[in-house]
Design a protein around this motif. Structure first.
Motif, mmCIF file in Angstrom:
data_model
loop_
_atom_site.group_PDB
_atom_site.id
_atom_site.type_symbol
_atom_site.label_atom_id
_atom_site.label_comp_id
_atom_site.label_asym_id
_atom_site.label_seq_id
_atom_site.Cartn_x
_atom_site.Cartn_y
_atom_site.Cartn_z
ATOM 1 N N SER A 172 25.137 18.677 -85.867
ATOM 2 C CA SER A 172 25.946 18.572 -87.079
ATOM 3 C C SER A 172 25.957 17.157 -87.628
ATOM 4 C CB SER A 172 27.386 18.995 -86.807
ATOM 5 O OG SER A 172 27.426 20.062 -85.925
ATOM 6 N N CYS A 186 27.673 33.027 -88.777
ATOM 7 C CA CYS A 186 27.672 31.844 -89.638
ATOM 8 C C CYS A 186 26.542 30.880 -89.316
ATOM 9 C CB CYS A 186 29.020 31.152 -89.638
ATOM 10 S SG CYS A 186 29.388 30.316 -88.113
ATOM 11 N N LYS A 205 25.136 24.688 -87.521
ATOM 12 C CA LYS A 205 24.217 23.816 -88.247
ATOM 13 C C LYS A 205 22.847 23.802 -87.562
ATOM 14 C CE LYS A 205 26.526 23.050 -91.606
ATOM 15 N NZ LYS A 205 27.643 22.342 -92.108
ATOM 16 N N ASN A 262 31.337 22.092 -89.220
ATOM 17 C CA ASN A 262 31.199 22.238 -90.666
ATOM 18 C C ASN A 262 31.846 21.102 -91.435
ATOM 19 O OD1 ASN A 262 29.681 24.613 -90.639
ATOM 20 N ND2 ASN A 262 31.516 25.777 -90.118
#
Ligand code: ADP
Length: 540
Positions: free
Chosen positions: A466, A174, A55, A494
């Motif tokens: 996050s 990612c 993130k 996530n």
């Protein structure tokens, strides 16, 4: 400060201090120097903090001539930032050495160094000597590394169609701009590395993987080419686009008739003369093409251009040709295909031709961009990842991401031991150090405890980025870890609610993590050992 001053006496014999204003050097000493240096370095690491993890945020970096880079890759941010402070520069180098040796973990290593420096500052303020701090940090680092090695897990990375290699590449991608195509790009990275890997010797020759980018098209068009790609097209639009079983003539002589020397005069007074000249020129071209054909070549790669006439004749003689190929590429092609570079048409012969399974021109959807691909080269297993994307910025960032993913895959092939991510490895090391410290009689225990505290900063930063409460998250994770030593808890970036990184498949190579710990410890030692800074005052 002492150097910029000297003692003088006034007319009554009273001493006074003159500060030499013209002395343009600033000097900082002792704890003051350490404090200033640590603060400078921490300013840099704080800047990277928000970029850590899936993130993590991206940064826009504008260079002095207006080039814009968007990235969240630590090494790149550090490289493009115009860092002036001499100690902050050490962190830039830190990130680069992690990049050179491992390829990923470039953000993490800087954040770790920043956290260690913060711990160090507290210890210095308590009155601990900088060298005692360094020694304690080093011992703690050793404990951490040993513990990670002992708890690491050896993977069979080739099982299930290289499933684990793909997963590792996905984890690496990612957090990046390209995350919406992470599966495709990860698959490409794995294939590329396996193509050039020597599995038995656990060796990967990175030189054989080229990552080329061409703006235009979209990220989905990114592909792996088992050969060389050059940014050129066939010289005539109607030439064959595919040449199978290619026999390549590489020429560094132009396809043009010899130029009349300037001292000769050429007089054309009537149509007949002109026709003769034209015919003679044609003869030259015909001879050149004959030379090429006689050597057995079926495709020509030329360093120079050729005029329309030559181009037409090449086409008419079914001899596809590529012109204006740069010197570096010419050499690369010659090496890969086993060709000799030929400087004169008369020197062409069959054994000087390069061999490749296929040379073809590829286009990209609706654009008229073309590239030439040389596949199945006789002399090399080199592969090229051709990165496409909407604009130069995206292509550049995608290239960096792929570089990271390629590194991750290579590292796992070289050493397939892994530790778990999401701050898990750092917290496990931290807990282990705390355990050992309880039995430590010397005053290094303070520094070791400081090291253990600093390790918590990774999970703190990941949680913060996050949207989680960092202290709560880290405390919770530590407790869970103590209660379930077999699980590998980490920050759930996530928001899927599973915190066992084993289940989420978030892992990093042991080597990468060990390297992070060691490099960060080294750079902190380097910074703490500085107790005197002389610099032109504008830099202080
Ligand atoms: P670096 O340049 O240091 O590799 P990244 O921005 O790629 O920095 O972030 C890497 C960090 O993010 C590592 O600590 C890694 O464990 C963590 N991480 C990556 N993916 C996940 C995930 N899905 N869940 C939790 N943590 C993750």
């Amino acid at each position: 400060s002492a150097q910029g001053q000297f003692l003088a006496f006034d007319e009554f014999g009273r001493p006074f201090i003159v500060i030499r204003e013209q002395e343009k050097r600033a000097r900082v000493k002792g704890l003051e120097a350490q404090r200033a240096n640590i603060n400078a370095a921490r300013a840099v690491s704080n800047l990277l903090r928000t970029s850590l993890g899936p993130k993590g945020m991206d940064k826009i970096l504008v260079s002095q001539d207006g080039d814009v880079t968007i990235t969240n890759d630590g090494a790149t941010i550090m490289e493009k930032m115009d860092v002036k402070h001499q100690v902050a520069k050490l962190l830039v180098e830190l990130s680069q050495s992690q990049d050179n040796e491992i390829g990923d973990g470039t953000t993490g290593v800087v954040i770790l160094a920043g956290a260690l420096l913060e711990s160090a500052l507290n210890l210095l303020d308590k009155g601990l000597h900088p060298l005692r701090v360094c020694d304690g940090f080093e011992r703690a680092c050793e404990i951490a590394v040993k513990h990670l090695e002992a708890t690491s897990q050896e993977l069979d990375v080739f099982a299930n169609d290289n499933e684990l290699l793909k997963k590792a590449a996905v984890t690496c991608l990612c957090s990046k701009v390209v995350s919406n195509r992470q599966n495709e790009l990860a698959a490409i990275a794995v294939e590329a590395v396996l193509d050039v890997a020597d599995i038995k010797r656990k060796d990967v020759n990175f030189e054989h993987i080229k990552v080329e980018g061409k703006p235009g098209g979209s990220l989905e068009d990114t592909c792996l080419i088992r050969g060389i790609v050059i940014d050129k097209d066939m010289s005539h639009p109607q030439m064959a686009k595919v040449v199978k079983d290619a026999k390549i003539a590489i020429l560094t002589c132009p396809f043009e008739p010899p130029k009349p020397k300037t001292k000769h005069k050429l007089e054309i007074s009537n149509a007949e003369d002109y026709r003769k000249l034209y015919e003679q020129e044609q003869q030259y071209f015909v001879k050149m093409i004959e030379d090429v054909k006689n050597s057995g070549s079926n495709i020509v790669i030329c360093q120079w251009g050729f005029d329309d006439e030559a181009n037409y004749l090449l086409h008419a003689n079914k001899l596809p040709a590529v012109r204006w190929v740069g010197g570096v590429e010419i050499e690369l092609i010659a090496m890969a295909t086993g060709a000799r570079i030929v400087p004169r048409f008369s020197e062409l012969s069959s054994e000087k031709l390069g061999r490749a399974a296929c040379v073809r021109e590829i286009g990209f959807g609706t654009t008229d961009d073309k590239m030439i691909v040389i596949e199945g080269c006789a002399n090399t297993s080199a592969v090229t990842v051709l990165v496409r994307g909407g604009n130069k910025m995206i292509v550049d960032e995608a290239k960096r991401c792929l570089h990271d993913a390629l590194c991750v895959v290579r590292n796992l092939i070289k050493d397939s031991r892994i530790v778990y991510g999401g701050g898990c490895a750092e917290l496990m090391a931290s807990l282990e150090i705390t355990k050992v410290v309880d039995m430590e009689p010397s005053i290094e225990q303070y520094a070791m405890r400081g090291f253990a505290d600093a390790l918590e900063d990774i999970s703190n930063a990941l949680a913060e980025n996050s949207g989680l409460n960092p202290i709560e998250t880290t405390t919770w994770l530590k407790n869970e870890m103590k209660n379930n030593p077999d699980k590998r808890y980490g920050v759930d970036c996530n928001g899927v609610g599973i915190n066992d990184m084993k289940e989420l498949n978030v892992y990093e190579s042991l080597q990468s993590k060990v390297q992070q710990l060691q490099l960060a410890t080294q750079v902190v030692r380097m910074i703490l050992k500085i107790d005197d800074v002389f610099a032109p005052s504008e830099y202080s």
